[in-house]
Design a protein around this motif. Structure first.
Motif, PDB file in Angstrom:
ATOM      1  N   ILE A   1      51.328  36.590  40.451  1.00  0.00           N
ATOM      2  CA  ILE A   1      50.160  36.173  41.214  1.00  0.00           C
ATOM      3  C   ILE A   1      50.565  35.273  42.382  1.00  0.00           C
ATOM      4  N   LYS A   2      51.517  34.358  42.116  1.00  0.00           N
ATOM      5  CA  LYS A   2      51.972  33.449  43.159  1.00  0.00           C
ATOM      6  C   LYS A   2      52.555  34.224  44.347  1.00  0.00           C
ATOM      7  N   HIS A   3      53.348  35.245  44.056  1.00  0.00           N
ATOM      8  CA  HIS A   3      53.950  36.035  45.133  1.00  0.00           C
ATOM      9  C   HIS A   3      52.889  36.857  45.867  1.00  0.00           C
ATOM     10  N   TYR A   4      51.935  37.409  45.135  1.00  0.00           N
ATOM     11  CA  TYR A   4      50.874  38.158  45.800  1.00  0.00           C
ATOM     12  C   TYR A   4      50.049  37.247  46.713  1.00  0.00           C
ATOM     13  N   GLU A   5      49.793  36.035  46.262  1.00  0.00           N
ATOM     14  CA  GLU A   5      49.047  35.077  47.092  1.00  0.00           C
ATOM     15  C   GLU A   5      49.822  34.740  48.361  1.00  0.00           C
ATOM     16  N   GLU A   6      51.127  34.595  48.231  1.00  0.00           N
ATOM     17  CA  GLU A   6      51.958  34.305  49.407  1.00  0.00           C
ATOM     18  C   GLU A   6      51.969  35.510  50.351  1.00  0.00           C
ATOM     19  N   ALA A   7      51.989  36.705  49.773  1.00  0.00           N
ATOM     20  CA  ALA A   7      51.945  37.914  50.597  1.00  0.00           C
ATOM     21  C   ALA A   7      50.646  37.984  51.392  1.00  0.00           C
ATOM     22  N   ILE A   8      49.540  37.583  50.773  1.00  0.00           N
ATOM     23  CA  ILE A   8      48.247  37.565  51.459  1.00  0.00           C
ATOM     24  C   ILE A   8      48.290  36.601  52.641  1.00  0.00           C
ATOM     25  N   ASN A   9      48.899  35.452  52.429  1.00  0.00           N
ATOM     26  CA  ASN A   9      48.981  34.446  53.497  1.00  0.00           C
ATOM     27  C   ASN A   9      49.821  34.915  54.679  1.00  0.00           C
ATOM     28  N   LEU A  10      50.756  35.815  54.414  1.00  0.00           N
ATOM     29  CA  LEU A  10      51.706  36.221  55.446  1.00  0.00           C
ATOM     30  C   LEU A  10      51.317  37.502  56.179  1.00  0.00           C
ATOM     31  N   THR A  11      50.262  38.171  55.731  1.00  0.00           N
ATOM     32  CA  THR A  11      49.837  39.394  56.422  1.00  0.00           C
ATOM     33  C   THR A  11      48.521  39.167  57.156  1.00  0.00           C
ATOM     34  N   LYS A  12      48.380  39.827  58.294  1.00  0.00           N
ATOM     35  CA  LYS A  12      47.137  39.738  59.063  1.00  0.00           C
ATOM     36  C   LYS A  12      46.220  40.925  58.783  1.00  0.00           C
ATOM     37  N   SER A  13      46.719  41.880  58.003  1.00  0.00           N
ATOM     38  CA  SER A  13      45.942  43.077  57.712  1.00  0.00           C
ATOM     39  C   SER A  13      44.861  42.775  56.666  1.00  0.00           C
ATOM     40  N   LYS A  14      43.621  42.972  57.045  1.00  0.00           N
ATOM     41  CA  LYS A  14      42.519  42.733  56.109  1.00  0.00           C
ATOM     42  C   LYS A  14      42.544  43.731  54.958  1.00  0.00           C
ATOM     43  N   ILE A  15      42.979  44.953  55.241  1.00  0.00           N
ATOM     44  CA  ILE A  15      43.066  45.974  54.200  1.00  0.00           C
ATOM     45  C   ILE A  15      44.099  45.576  53.155  1.00  0.00           C
ATOM     46  N   VAL A  16      45.265  45.119  53.615  1.00  0.00           N
ATOM     47  CA  VAL A  16      46.313  44.688  52.685  1.00  0.00           C
ATOM     48  C   VAL A  16      45.844  43.480  51.886  1.00  0.00           C
ATOM     49  N   GLN A  17      45.184  42.546  52.551  1.00  0.00           N
ATOM     50  CA  GLN A  17      44.679  41.364  51.849  1.00  0.00           C
ATOM     51  C   GLN A  17      43.705  41.758  50.740  1.00  0.00           C
ATOM     52  N   LEU A  18      42.809  42.691  51.040  1.00  0.00           N
ATOM     53  CA  LEU A  18      41.844  43.142  50.036  1.00  0.00           C
ATOM     54  C   LEU A  18      42.541  43.813  48.864  1.00  0.00           C
ATOM     55  N   THR A  19      43.523  44.660  49.172  1.00  0.00           N
ATOM     56  CA  THR A  19      44.264  45.364  48.123  1.00  0.00           C
ATOM     57  C   THR A  19      44.993  44.377  47.209  1.00  0.00           C
ATOM     58  N   LEU A  20      45.625  43.363  47.804  1.00  0.00           N
ATOM     59  CA  LEU A  20      46.384  42.391  47.013  1.00  0.00           C
ATOM     60  C   LEU A  20      45.455  41.500  46.189  1.00  0.00           C
ATOM     61  N   ARG A  21      44.313  41.166  46.724  1.00  0.00           N
ATOM     62  CA  ARG A  21      43.355  40.355  45.949  1.00  0.00           C
ATOM     63  C   ARG A  21      42.881  41.117  44.712  1.00  0.00           C
ATOM     64  N   ARG A  22      42.729  42.404  44.843  1.00  0.00           N
ATOM     65  CA  ARG A  22      42.322  43.199  43.695  1.00  0.00           C
ATOM     66  C   ARG A  22      43.442  43.269  42.661  1.00  0.00           C
ATOM     67  N   LYS A  23      44.697  43.294  43.125  1.00  0.00           N
ATOM     68  CA  LYS A  23      45.819  43.246  42.196  1.00  0.00           C
ATOM     69  C   LYS A  23      45.812  41.934  41.411  1.00  0.00           C
ATOM     70  N   ILE A  24      45.571  40.831  42.128  1.00  0.00           N
ATOM     71  CA  ILE A  24      45.516  39.510  41.488  1.00  0.00           C
ATOM     72  C   ILE A  24      44.373  39.466  40.472  1.00  0.00           C
ATOM     73  N   GLU A  25      43.255  40.060  40.828  1.00  0.00           N
ATOM     74  CA  GLU A  25      42.105  40.088  39.913  1.00  0.00           C
ATOM     75  C   GLU A  25      42.450  40.846  38.637  1.00  0.00           C
ATOM     76  N   LEU A  26      43.134  41.957  38.770  1.00  0.00           N
ATOM     77  CA  LEU A  26      43.530  42.746  37.607  1.00  0.00           C
ATOM     78  C   LEU A  26      44.537  41.976  36.737  1.00  0.00           C
ATOM     79  N   LEU A  27      45.474  41.294  37.394  1.00  0.00           N
ATOM     80  CA  LEU A  27      46.443  40.507  36.641  1.00  0.00           C
ATOM     81  C   LEU A  27      45.766  39.370  35.894  1.00  0.00           C
ATOM     82  N   GLY A  28      44.740  38.761  36.511  1.00  0.00           N
ATOM     83  CA  GLY A  28      44.012  37.692  35.867  1.00  0.00           C
ATOM     84  C   GLY A  28      43.288  38.111  34.618  1.00  0.00           C
ATOM     85  N   LYS A  29      42.916  39.379  34.575  1.00  0.00           N
ATOM     86  CA  LYS A  29      42.229  39.899  33.392  1.00  0.00           C
ATOM     87  C   LYS A  29      43.185  40.198  32.249  1.00  0.00           C
TER      88      LYS A  29
END
Length: 274
Positions: free
Chosen positions: A246-274
């Motif tokens: 999750i920590k790495h995915y969050e850092e990846a979100i911070n480093l990309t400007k692509s809204k599509i990539v950010q949305l995709t990674l947030r959903r990955k984090i959500e799945l991992l949280g479950k």
């Protein structure tokens, strides 16, 4: 390289948008002042300029395959135009080279999976999750044709190796395909090193030797300012250390400007949280 794997994205556009605009403006002024005229090129001039033309078509296709300048991840019109222009070069014996055929093979293999690479929300679907029935079998066959043409000589270029990698991605039934892909990345990284090639090699390494060993390979790259570096580590840690993933995915979100990539990674984090 063209995005033939999972975290693939062109890293060649380091210039700022405004810088590129200024360069284009200067080029327009120069064309006007120099009384630019179209004329037939000599054989020597064609050979001298062909490498630049092929690289330009490669980058155009690459931008379409995984866009860095649009809210859409995939721009089919750019991929189609790059392929159309490359096909025109096959009409001339001076430009119908092994490198051109390797590039066309790469374009065909990659294009065959374009429709399967995104869903209705324009989110990228990773290779293993793609619906193989959506792959365009006719384009795969055309890719095979151009790849055979590309191997008629002794030349092995970057395009040959990337086309080989893309070829093995279209033959998922082969149990040893990831070994073949890793071997090709090992050759490619010697010809033209780039952070994205190194990251894709680390992913292939994970498929051959497992996530735990691949984590060490990836972390040695130390590309801490690269979003795809953190995406890869997020993926590699997802089976063993969810907090790190999750920590790495969050850092990846911070480093990309692509809204599509950010949305995709947030959903990955959500799945991992479950």
């Amino acid at each position: 390289m063209i995005r033939s794997s999972y975290f693939l994205k062109s890293q060649t556009r380091s210039a700022k948008t405004e810088t590129i605009k200024k360069r284009l403006q200067r080029a327009r002024i120069n064309l006007r002042s120099d009384n630019f005229q179209i004329r037939n090129l000599t054989e020597a001039e064609i050979k001298l300029r062909l490498d630049t033309v092929l690289k330009t078509l490669y980058l155009l296709f690459n931008e379409g395959y995984f866009s860095s300048t649009s809210d859409r991840q995939i721009r089919l019109e750019l991929c189609s135009e790059a392929t159309r222009l490359a096909l025109l070069l096959t009409d001339n014996s001076l430009t119908n080279t092994a490198q051109l055929n390797a590039l066309l093979a790469l374009m065909c293999f990659q294009s065959s999976r374009l429709i399967a690479r995104y869903n209705d929300s324009n989110e990228v679907i990773l290779f293993e999750e793609q619906n193989k029935d959506l792959w365009d079998k006719s384009l795969i066959l055309r890719g095979n044709y151009y790849l055979v043409n590309a191997t008629n000589g002794s030349e092995i270029s970057k395009f040959h190796l990337e086309a080989g990698i893309a070829y093995w991605h279209t033959t998922p039934a082969d149990v040893n395909r990831w070994e073949h892909i890793l071997q090709l990345y090992n050759q490619l990284i010697l010809i033209e090193y780039s952070p994205i090639i190194a990251l894709n090699r680390a992913f292939a390494f994970a498929r051959v030797y497992g996530h735990e060993k691949a984590i060490g390979e990836a972390e040695k790259l130390n590309l801490t300012e690269n979003s795809y570096y953190h995406q890869l580590l997020g993926y590699l840690y997802s089976d063993t250390n969810i907090a790190k993933s999750i920590k790495h995915y969050e850092e990846a979100i911070n480093l990309t400007k692509s809204k599509i990539v950010q949305l995709t990674l947030r959903r990955k984090i959500e799945l991992l949280g479950k």
